[in-house]
Design a protein around this motif. Sequence first.
Motif, PDB file in Angstrom:
ATOM      1  N   SER A   1      -6.051  -4.411 -15.184  1.00  0.00           N
ATOM      2  CA  SER A   1      -7.343  -3.919 -14.709  1.00  0.00           C
ATOM      3  C   SER A   1      -8.476  -4.316 -15.639  1.00  0.00           C
ATOM      4  O   SER A   1      -9.567  -4.638 -15.189  1.00  0.00           O
ATOM      5  CB  SER A   1      -7.323  -2.393 -14.576  1.00  0.00           C
TER       6      SER A   1
ATOM      7  N   ARG B   1      -7.490   8.701  -5.446  1.00  0.00           N
ATOM      8  CA  ARG B   1      -7.884   7.298  -5.605  1.00  0.00           C
ATOM      9  C   ARG B   1      -8.860   7.154  -6.766  1.00  0.00           C
ATOM     10  O   ARG B   1      -9.648   8.026  -7.050  1.00  0.00           O
ATOM     11  CB  ARG B   1      -8.545   6.769  -4.320  1.00  0.00           C
ATOM     12  N   GLY B   2      -8.783   6.010  -7.425  1.00  0.00           N
ATOM     13  CA  GLY B   2      -9.663   5.720  -8.545  1.00  0.00           C
ATOM     14  C   GLY B   2      -8.923   5.699  -9.870  1.00  0.00           C
ATOM     15  O   GLY B   2      -9.370   5.058 -10.809  1.00  0.00           O
TER      16      GLY B   2
ATOM     17  N   SER C   1       0.847  -1.194   0.000  1.00  0.00           N
ATOM     18  CA  SER C   1       0.000   0.000   0.000  1.00  0.00           C
ATOM     19  C   SER C   1       0.879   1.239   0.000  1.00  0.00           C
ATOM     20  O   SER C   1       1.810   1.335   0.795  1.00  0.00           O
ATOM     21  CB  SER C   1      -0.916   0.028   1.224  1.00  0.00           C
TER      22      SER C   1
ATOM     23  N   ASP D   1      -1.656   2.220  -8.285  1.00  0.00           N
ATOM     24  CA  ASP D   1      -2.924   1.920  -8.947  1.00  0.00           C
ATOM     25  C   ASP D   1      -4.067   2.699  -8.294  1.00  0.00           C
ATOM     26  O   ASP D   1      -3.882   3.387  -7.285  1.00  0.00           O
ATOM     27  CB  ASP D   1      -3.187   0.408  -8.985  1.00  0.00           C
ATOM     28  N   GLY D   2      -5.253   2.582  -8.863  1.00  0.00           N
ATOM     29  CA  GLY D   2      -6.415   3.324  -8.388  1.00  0.00           C
ATOM     30  C   GLY D   2      -6.849   2.976  -6.980  1.00  0.00           C
ATOM     31  O   GLY D   2      -7.562   3.749  -6.334  1.00  0.00           O
ATOM     32  N   ALA D   3      -6.417   1.826  -6.476  1.00  0.00           N
ATOM     33  CA  ALA D   3      -6.751   1.418  -5.109  1.00  0.00           C
ATOM     34  C   ALA D   3      -5.704   1.878  -4.101  1.00  0.00           C
ATOM     35  O   ALA D   3      -5.839   1.613  -2.908  1.00  0.00           O
ATOM     36  CB  ALA D   3      -6.907  -0.108  -5.044  1.00  0.00           C
ATOM     37  N   GLY D   4      -4.650   2.536  -4.578  1.00  0.00           N
ATOM     38  CA  GLY D   4      -3.627   3.036  -3.670  1.00  0.00           C
ATOM     39  C   GLY D   4      -2.517   2.045  -3.368  1.00  0.00           C
ATOM     40  O   GLY D   4      -1.819   2.172  -2.367  1.00  0.00           O
ATOM     41  N   VAL D   5      -2.327   1.073  -4.262  1.00  0.00           N
ATOM     42  CA  VAL D   5      -1.288   0.056  -4.084  1.00  0.00           C
ATOM     43  C   VAL D   5      -0.183   0.302  -5.108  1.00  0.00           C
ATOM     44  O   VAL D   5      -0.464   0.609  -6.274  1.00  0.00           O
ATOM     45  CB  VAL D   5      -1.872  -1.368  -4.251  1.00  0.00           C
TER      46      VAL D   5
ATOM     47  N   GLN E   1     -11.245  -7.835  -7.799  1.00  0.00           N
ATOM     48  CA  GLN E   1     -10.498  -6.665  -7.339  1.00  0.00           C
ATOM     49  C   GLN E   1     -10.424  -6.550  -5.858  1.00  0.00           C
ATOM     50  O   GLN E   1     -11.057  -7.059  -5.079  1.00  0.00           O
ATOM     51  CB  GLN E   1     -11.076  -5.390  -7.923  1.00  0.00           C
TER      52      GLN E   1
ATOM     53  N   SER F   1      -4.472  10.335  -1.146  1.00  0.00           N
ATOM     54  CA  SER F   1      -5.772   9.654  -1.054  1.00  0.00           C
ATOM     55  C   SER F   1      -6.863  10.364  -1.856  1.00  0.00           C
ATOM     56  O   SER F   1      -7.851   9.733  -2.243  1.00  0.00           O
ATOM     57  CB  SER F   1      -6.187   9.507   0.409  1.00  0.00           C
TER      58      SER F   1
END
Length: 186
Positions: free
Chosen positions: A178, A51-52, A31, A145-149, A186, A48
Amino acid sequence: MTTNSSAAAPAAAPAAEPAAEPAGLLQPGVSAPDFTLKATADQELSLSELRGNPVVLVFYPADWSPVCGDELLVFNQALPLLRKYNATVLGISVDSVWSHQAFEQDRKLGFDLLADYQPKGAVARSYGVYDEQGGFDKRALFVIDGAGVIFWSYLSPTAINPGVDGVLDALDRLQHTSSTTTPAQQ
């Protein structure tokens, strides 16, 4: 360190220690540490908030150094390609917001430079890319990535401009990963 063996201290409960800094460059699958840094004297940006969609973090040593200037200009020229992936590019160094503002205007950059200024290098430390001896952020790239990883990371020698190819390859792989992942996966 020396100890005084004549005075024995009573056993005490261990004090809570601050979160350990990473031993080195954060790797894919971790993360991405959240942060809030100044983009201008009166505006802050938090990771944050983005995100997305993918985020590209470009850690670099200093605004006005020749290699850093070249590196950021390469990212600036590549913005149309990066935006095809809906990626946000953020430059991060220990320079002040005033230095960033002057540098952005001078180089006509189309992305934000964030000041990892106070406490100096705190964000770079959390990503494992702060040079303690030099007192600056190392030259490193992250695709989040969009999830914050963290999807991809790269540490470059300080004197070498890593270019944008690795980031574009990572964004392409991320897009294909993705698009082949169903919402349940996901």
